[in-house]
Write a protein that holds these residues in place. Structure first.
Motif, PDB file in Angstrom:
ATOM      1  N   VAL A  95       0.851  -1.199   0.000  1.00 31.58           N
ATOM      2  CA  VAL A  95       0.000   0.000   0.000  1.00 31.58           C
ATOM      3  C   VAL A  95       0.882   1.243   0.000  1.00 31.58           C
ATOM      4  CG1 VAL A  95      -1.760   1.287   1.241  1.00 31.58           C
ATOM      5  CG2 VAL A  95      -1.841  -1.219   1.191  1.00 31.58           C
ATOM      6  N   THR A  96       0.699   2.085  -1.032  1.00 32.72           N
ATOM      7  CA  THR A  96       1.519   3.300  -1.130  1.00 32.72           C
ATOM      8  C   THR A  96       0.668   4.566  -1.171  1.00 32.72           C
ATOM      9  OG1 THR A  96       1.543   3.127  -3.542  1.00 32.72           O
ATOM     10  CG2 THR A  96       3.351   2.065  -2.334  1.00 32.72           C
ATOM     11  N   VAL A 138      -6.457  -1.858  -2.891  1.00 29.80           N
ATOM     12  CA  VAL A 138      -7.273  -3.036  -3.169  1.00 29.80           C
ATOM     13  C   VAL A 138      -6.752  -4.180  -2.301  1.00 29.80           C
ATOM     14  CG1 VAL A 138      -7.995  -4.731  -4.889  1.00 29.80           C
ATOM     15  CG2 VAL A 138      -7.729  -2.327  -5.539  1.00 29.80           C
ATOM     16  N   ARG A 139      -7.670  -4.871  -1.672  1.00 29.21           N
ATOM     17  CA  ARG A 139      -7.290  -6.073  -0.913  1.00 29.21           C
ATOM     18  C   ARG A 139      -7.702  -7.292  -1.732  1.00 29.21           C
ATOM     19  NH1 ARG A 139      -9.188  -6.165   5.034  1.00 29.21           N
ATOM     20  NH2 ARG A 139      -7.395  -4.748   5.097  1.00 29.21           N
ATOM     21  N   PHE A 140      -6.720  -8.024  -2.204  1.00 28.07           N
ATOM     22  CA  PHE A 140      -6.996  -9.291  -2.865  1.00 28.07           C
ATOM     23  C   PHE A 140      -7.080 -10.366  -1.785  1.00 28.07           C
ATOM     24  CE2 PHE A 140      -5.292  -6.748  -6.287  1.00 28.07           C
ATOM     25  CZ  PHE A 140      -6.120  -7.092  -7.352  1.00 28.07           C
ATOM     26  N   GLN A 141      -8.201 -11.028  -1.764  1.00 28.16           N
ATOM     27  CA  GLN A 141      -8.470 -11.976  -0.677  1.00 28.16           C
ATOM     28  C   GLN A 141      -9.053 -13.241  -1.280  1.00 28.16           C
ATOM     29  OE1 GLN A 141     -10.344 -10.374   2.972  1.00 28.16           O
ATOM     30  NE2 GLN A 141     -11.952 -11.892   2.625  1.00 28.16           N
ATOM     31  N   ALA A 150       0.707  -3.227 -13.148  1.00 24.17           N
ATOM     32  CA  ALA A 150       2.123  -3.353 -12.776  1.00 24.17           C
ATOM     33  C   ALA A 150       2.290  -3.823 -11.346  1.00 24.17           C
ATOM     34  CB  ALA A 150       2.837  -2.021 -12.992  1.00 24.17           C
ATOM     35  N   ALA A 151       1.349  -3.418 -10.461  1.00 22.93           N
ATOM     36  CA  ALA A 151       1.431  -3.849  -9.062  1.00 22.93           C
ATOM     37  C   ALA A 151       1.160  -5.340  -8.913  1.00 22.93           C
ATOM     38  CB  ALA A 151       0.450  -3.043  -8.214  1.00 22.93           C
ATOM     39  N   LEU A 152       0.580  -5.947  -9.947  1.00 16.55           N
ATOM     40  CA  LEU A 152       0.296  -7.381  -9.942  1.00 16.55           C
ATOM     41  C   LEU A 152       1.248  -8.137 -10.859  1.00 16.55           C
ATOM     42  CD1 LEU A 152      -3.622  -7.208 -10.110  1.00 16.55           C
ATOM     43  CD2 LEU A 152      -2.139  -7.202  -8.091  1.00 16.55           C
ATOM     44  N   GLY A 153       2.347  -7.497 -11.236  1.00 13.95           N
ATOM     45  CA  GLY A 153       3.371  -8.162 -12.020  1.00 13.95           C
ATOM     46  C   GLY A 153       3.294  -7.951 -13.499  1.00 13.95           C
ATOM     47  N   ALA A 183      -3.700  -9.748   0.641  1.00 11.05           N
ATOM     48  CA  ALA A 183      -2.656  -8.720   0.576  1.00 11.05           C
ATOM     49  C   ALA A 183      -3.294  -7.437   0.073  1.00 11.05           C
ATOM     50  CB  ALA A 183      -1.514  -9.141  -0.344  1.00 11.05           C
ATOM     51  N   ASP A 184      -2.889  -6.309   0.653  1.00 13.62           N
ATOM     52  CA  ASP A 184      -3.352  -4.990   0.224  1.00 13.62           C
ATOM     53  C   ASP A 184      -2.301  -4.383  -0.701  1.00 13.62           C
ATOM     54  OD1 ASP A 184      -5.355  -5.550   1.956  1.00 13.62           O
ATOM     55  OD2 ASP A 184      -4.958  -3.908   3.359  1.00 13.62           O
ATOM     56  N   VAL A 185      -2.762  -3.766  -1.755  1.00  7.94           N
ATOM     57  CA  VAL A 185      -1.834  -3.193  -2.728  1.00  7.94           C
ATOM     58  C   VAL A 185      -2.460  -1.958  -3.363  1.00  7.94           C
ATOM     59  CG1 VAL A 185      -2.703  -4.628  -4.623  1.00  7.94           C
ATOM     60  CG2 VAL A 185      -0.378  -3.737  -4.728  1.00  7.94           C
TER      61      VAL A 185
END
Length: 911
Positions: A135-136, A141-144, A163-166, A186-188
Motif C-alpha cells: 500500500v503506497t 485493493v485487498r486481494f483476498q 504493474a502492481a500485480l506483475g 494482501a493490500d496493494v
C-alpha cells in the motif's frame, strides 16, 4: 466510515438477499432486523451501505442470507462469519466485493481440520503486517482468496495486468499472506486504478521464487475505481485447480492391532508415530483407527470390544506406553517388565487379560513412584481443570467399579447407585484417594501420549481419523451420571443384513433425543469437541441411527423383534382395513406348531416340547411363562451350561431354535393399538402358513414395502436434519458416515447437504440391483474401500464363495472368460487396490491387511487370521494383531516403493 456491501447473485421470483451481522444496522445477528440489499439488474449485483460509528477501530462480522417470501425459508450462506477490520483515519470507505458461498459444495470440505490442521498445515504463518506492504496511497485493493488447498511449503499469489500485480510477469507476482489461513490476502495500491485489471491466482513456491501453478479458466476482472481514501476488498472464492478435485488415500488399522518392539503385547499410542512414518513413505495421507475409549467393565477379554466404552471421553489404559511415563526405579520391576514384554510381544494375537493385568500392575507401581511429582505438576493441574466435567466422574466410577466388583452400578450399595458429591469422594485429602488418583494419573499420561502422536502426524501432513460409536454402554459413566439422556429400558442394534441374518443387538440403550434437544444437544457437542482434541477426521459409526435406530425391547436377545425408532406405526384399524381382518393372537403372538418343532429340533422335538412348551389347543403351542422371552431363554440356558459345560454346544443349538420360535410373529405392538410390521416377516412359518392364496399374501407385502420404504421416508429425512447438524457443526472435523445396510432413500441427500462423506464398500453396494459396487461410480464426497473391520479381508473373502469370486473376477475386474485364481494372488489384490485408487472419491482407505496382500513376502500366511470382527458373533474376541512389526514394515523398501508408485500413478496425493 462508510461500509458498502456488494454481491453478485441472480435470485428466483420471491427471493431476496439480506446481510445479518454484529452491527445494529445489520440487526445485531437478529435476522428480522437484517440489512436488506437492493438489486441492480444491469450488473446483477445486490448492494447496500451502512455508516459505521465513530471509533478508533473496530471489527464487523456478517453473513449473507437468502430469504424466500414464497415459502418463508431462510438460507444462510455456507462457512464461518465474514470479518472486516477498520481503523478510523485510514480509509473513508470500505467497499466489500463478496461472492455467495453456496452450501453443499464439495470444495467446502477442504476447509475442515483434516486439511487446515494436517494436510495443508501452515507451520509458520506470515506476520499480519506483511499483507499491507504493497500500500503506497489512500486508495488500495485487498486481494483476498479463501483457499485451504495449498501445500504447506507454498503460498498463494496473484498475477495480473496491472504493474502492481506483475504485469503478467510470473516472477513479479504479488504474494499473499497466510496470516489468516485458510484465507489469503494482501493490500496493494494499483499502478492504474482507473483501468480494468485482469488477474488470476497462482501457487507460489518461495524456495524457488517461482509460480508452480496458475489457476485455469477466464481471467478474473477488477472494475476500475478512482475513489480516494477507499479500500476495495475483493473477497474471491474457489481457486480453479488444473488437477481437478483433491483426492487422497489412507490406511485403516485399530490401535490395539499395531505391533512394535516397544509395545507390551498390544498397540500403544506412540506406535501411531511409526504408522505415520510408514504412511509418509508410501504417499498415504490418513491413518484411520477404531474407537480408543476405555472399555474396562469386567476386567476380562469381553472388554476387548471397542464399541462398548465405559466413558465416551476417557482413553483406554491398554494404549499407555509405560516407558514413556517414567522409568521404573526398582531393578526387579524393570526386569519383570522386560520379561513380560518379550513374552507378550511374542504372541500372534492380543492376549487381552494378561496384557491388561501387566499394564495395571505397572501403572500402579508408576503411580506410587511418581505420585508426589505428578500431583504437583502444573500440567496435570491444568488437565484436571480443563477436563474436570468428565474426568472426575470417570475416576469415581472406575474406582467404585473395582471396589464393588462390577460396572453395573445398579448392583452397587444404594448410596452409590447415583453420583453424589464426587468432588469430596475423589478429593486428595481422602484416605482412599489412591483408588481414584491412579485413574487421574493414567488418563493424564494417555492424553499426553496421544496428543504427541497426533501432533507428530499433523506436522508430517498425515490426518488421524477417529471413530464415533453410535451407542453408549449400558454400564458406563455416561449412563450413571446422566441416565435421563437415554432409554435404559430399550436396546439398540441393526436390522438383518449381510453381517447377521437375525439382526444385531448391541445391548446399548437408545438415545432420548427429545431430552437431548432441551439443552441444544450439549452432551453431543461436548463429546464431539473432545474427539476433535485428537482427530481431524471422524467416522460416525452407523450414521443411519441419527435418522432412525433399530430398537428392541429389553427382553430381546436377537434383533428380529426390533423396530425403527422413531417411526410412524400402523393403527389396528389401518391394518384391518388393508388386510380385511386383524387377530392379535394370530398376528402378534408367536406362531408355533408341531411340524415346526420337528423341522427345528428333529428327533428331540418331543423332549423340547415337554420341557419348554404347553399345548394351547386347536393345534397351537405356546412357550412356558418362564421361557416366554428370549432374555428368559438366555438366562435359563446359561444356567444349564454352567451346570453341564460339557453339553454347551447342544444347549447353544437348542437356544437358537427357541429364539426362532419367539421370533414367529408378524406384527409388533407399539402401544395404544399401534403396530410395526416385523422385519423380514415373509421368511417366517407364520407368514407362509397364513390362510388364503398368494394374492392375499401380497397384501402383507404391500404393507411391508410401504412401511419400510415409503411411509417413513420424509419423517426420517426430517429427523436427520434435526439431529445431525448439531453434531456435524460442533467441530471443524471432516465427517464421514458409515451408511451401510438398510439405507433410507433420504440419507444420501441429507449427508450431501451437510457435507458428510458417505462410505462405499465394494462388497456391499448401495444399489440392490448390482452384485458388486464399482469405485468409479462413487461420488466425490465419499470414501471407497474394499472392506471394513466387520468383514473378512480381501484374501479371506476371495476364498469364501467361488461363484461370487468368479463373477467378481469377470464382471468387476474385467477378466472375461478367464478362470479366477483359487487364492487372491498379489496381482489380483493390486488390481483391486488400483481400481479403488482410480475412483473419483475424495478418499480411498484400505485395511492394512489388504495392502499387505500385494506382497507375497509380507502378507500373512492364513487370511482367516486377518479378520478383526465377526458381527454375527456377539461374543467375538477382538484380538487381531499385525503379524509384523511397524519397524519391519518401515524397512520393507521394495514394498513401500511399490505402494508409493501406485499412489502417484493413480493421481492420489496430488495438489
Amino acid at each position: 466510515m462508510i461500509l458498502r456491501f456488494s454481491i453478485p447473485y441472480f435470485t428466483a421470483w420471491g427471493q431476496r438477499l439480506v446481510v445479518c451481522g454484529s452491527e445494529p444496522s445489520l440487526g445485531n445477528w437478529n435476522l428480522d432486523q437484517a440489512l436488506g440489499l437492493h438489486f441492480d439488474p444491469a450488473v446483477g449485483t445486490w448492494s447496500q451501505e451502512i455508516t459505521l460509528p465513530d471509533a478508533a477501530s473496530g471489527t464487523v462480522t456478517y453473513k449473507y442470507v437468502l430469504l424466500n417470501q414464497q415459502d418463508g425459508s431462510q438460507q444462510w450462506e455456507w462457512g464461518p462469519n465474514r470479518t472486516i477490520d477498520y481503523q478510523s483515519g485510514q480509509y473513508q470507505r470500505i467497499l466489500l466485493h463478496d461472492f455467495w458461498r453456496a452450501p453443499a459444495e464439495p470444495e467446502n470440505e477442504l476447509f475442515t481440520a483434516a486439511f487446515t490442521e494436517a494436510l495443508m498445515r501452515r507451520p509458520t504463518p506470515a506476520p499480519a503486517e506483511a499483507a499491507t506492504a504493497g500500500v503506497t496511497s489512500s486508495n488500495a485493493v485487498r486481494f483476498q482468496l479463501a483457499a485451504p488447498r495449498v501445500p504447506s511449503g507454498c503460498q498463494v499469489c496473484v498475477l495480473g495486468s496491472d504493474a502492481a500485480l506483475g504485469a503478467w510477469d510470473a516472477k513479479q507476482a504479488l504474494v499473499l499472506s497466510d496470516a489468516d489461513y485458510p484465507t489469503w490476502h494482501a493490500d496493494v495500491t494499483l499502478a492504474q486504478p482507473d483501468r480494468i485489471a485482469l488477474y488470476k491466482y497462482g501457487i507460489w513456491d518461495p524456495a524457488t521464487q517461482t509460480m508452480v501453478q496458475m489457476e485455469t479458466g477466464e481471467d478474473r476482472v477488477l472494475p476500475p475505481s478512482e475513489e480516494e481514501h477507499t479500500l476495495r476488498v475483493r473477497a474471491d472464492e474457489n481457486f480453479r485447480y488444473t488437477s481437478g478435485h483433491w483426492r487422497g488415500a489412507g490406511v485403516a488399522l485399530p490401535v490395539f492391532a499395531l505391533r512394535s518392539q516397544q509395545g507390551l503385547g498390544v498397540g500403544e499410542f506412540p506406535d501411531l508415530k511409526l504408522l505415520v512414518d510408514w504412511a509418509v513413505r508410501t504417499n498415504l495421507q490418513l491413518v484411520q483407527v477404531l474407537p480408543i475409549n476405555d472399555t474396562t467393565a469386567t476386567h476380562t477379554w469381553v472388554d476387548s470390544y471397542p464399541y462398548a466404552a465405559i466413558s465416551v471421553f476417557a482413553l483406554h489404559p491398554q494404549y499407555l506406553n509405560l516407558d514413556a511415563v517414567a522409568e521404573l526405579q526398582d531393578s526387579a520391576d524393570r526386569a519383570e517388565l522386560d520379561r513380560l514384554r518379550e513374552e507378550l510381544n511374542a504372541k500372534d494375537f492380543v492376549d487381552y487379560e494378561p496384557v491388561m493385568n501387566a499394564k495395571w500392575t505397572f501403572i500402579r507401581k508408576l503411580y506410587q513412584q511418581e505420585k508426589k511429582r505428578f500431583l504437583a505438576d502444573p500440567a496435570f493441574k491444568a488437565f484436571l481443570q480443563e477436563q474436570h466435567s468428565w474426568l472426575v466422574p470417570y475416576a469415581a466410577f472406575s474406582a467404585l467399579r473395582d471396589r464393588f466388583g462390577t460396572a453395573d452400578f445398579q448392583q452397587w450399595p444404594l448410596e452409590f447407585r447415583a453420583p453424589h458429591d464426587l468432588e469430596s469422594l475423589t478429593a486428595q485429602t481422602q484416605p482412599d484417594f489412591d483408588e481414584f488418583g491412579v485413574h487421574f494419573f493414567t488418563q493424564f499420561h494417555l492424553d499426553k501420549q496421544l496428543l504427541d502422536a497426533v501432533n507428530y502426524g499433523r506436522e508430517r501432513g498425515v490426518v488421524l481419523k477417529g471413530d464415533l460409536p453410535i451407542g453408549i454402554y449400558r454400564h458406563s459413566v455416561d449412563a450413571w451420571t446422566q441416565p435421563e439422556l437415554y432409554h435404559m429400558d430399550r436396546q439398540a442394534g441393526a436390522p438383518p443384513d449381510d453381517f447377521s441374518t437375525t439382526g444385531q443387538n448391541w445391548r446399548f440403550p437408545t438415545y432420548n433425543w427429545e431430552r437431548m434437544a432441551e439443552d441444544d444437544y450439549a452432551w453431543w457437542k461436548q463429546r464431539m469437541g473432545h474427539l476433535a482434541r485428537y482427530f481431524d477426521a471422524l467416522r460416525i459409526d452407523h450414521i443411519l441411527g441419527f435418522f432412525r435406530i433399530w430398537e428392541m425391547p429389553g427382553n430381546s436377545v436377537e434383533g428380529l423383534l426390533g423396530h425403527f425408532a422413531p417411526a410412524l406405526p400402523l393403527h389396528r384399524d389401518e391394518i384391518e382395513r388393508r388386510l380385511g381382518w386383524f387377530d392379535y393372537g394370530r398376528l402378534c403372538m408367536p406362531y408355533i406348531r408341531w411340524h415346526m418343532l420337528q423341522d427345528i429340533f428333529h428327533d428331540q422335538a418331543q423332549s423340547v416340547f415337554d420341557e419348554y412348551m404347553d399345548d394351547a389347543g386347536y393345534g397351537a403351542i405356546q412357550l412356558k411363562p418362564h421361557v416366554a422371552s428370549q432374555r428368559q431363554i438366555e438366562a435359563y440356558i446359561d444356567e444349564k451350561i454352567a451346570r453341564e459345560p460339557h453339553s454347551a454346544d447342544h444347549y447353544k443349538w437348542l437356544r437358537t431354535g427357541l429364539y426362532q420360535l419367539v421370533n414367529e410373529v408378524l406384527f409388533l405392538p407399539a402401544g395404544n393399538d399401534y403396530y410395526h410390521p416385523r422385519i423380514t416377516l415373509n421368511k417366517t412359518y407364520s407368514f407362509r402358513e397364513l390362510d388364503g392364496d398368494e394374492a392375499r399374501r401380497r397384501l402383507y407385502d404391500d404393507i411391508y414395502i410401504d412401511f419400510f420404504y415409503g411411509r417413513n421416508e420424509e419423517f426420517w429425512r426430517e429427523q436427520g436434519l434435526i439431529k445431525l447438524p448439531p453434531v456435524r457443526y460442533a467441530t471443524n472435523m471432516l465427517i464421514c458416515g458409515e451408511d451401510l445396510g438398510m439405507v433410507p432413500a433420504s440419507v444420501p441427500g441429507v449427508m450431501k447437504q451437510l457435507g458428510i462423506l458417505g462410505l462405499n464398500i465394494q462388497r456391499m453396494p448401495s444399489d440392490p440391483k448390482v452384485e458388486f459396487g464399482h469405485p468409479d461410480a462413487a461420488p466425490y464426497l465419499s470414501v471407497v474401500s474394499p472392506g471394513s473391520h466387520d468383514m473378512s479381508t480381501l484374501r479371506g473373502w476371495w476364498e469364501e464363495d467361488r461363484q461370487k469370486t468368479q463373477h467378481f473376477f469377470e464382471n468387476t475386474l474385467g477378466h472375461w472368460g478367464e478362470q479366477a485364481p483359487y487364492y487372491c494372488e498379489p496381482w489380483v489384490a493390486r488390481e483391486i487396490v488400483a481400481q479403488h485408487l482410480h475412483s473419483p472419491a475424495m478418499w480411498a482407505i484400505f485395511p492394512l491387511q489388504d495392502l499387505l496382500a500385494l506382497s507375497s513376502e509380507l502378507r500373512r500366511e492364513n487370511p482367516q487370521d486377518e479378520q478383526i470382527n465377526v458381527p454375527a458373533n456377539p461374543q467375538h474376541f477382538w484380538k487381531y494383531r499385525l503379524h509384523l512389526s511397524l519397524e519391519d514394515l518401515n524397512r520393507a523398501t521394495d514394498f513401500n516403493h511399490e505402494l508409493q508408485e501406485l499412489m502417484a500413478a493413480r493421481s492420489r496425493s496430488l495438489l
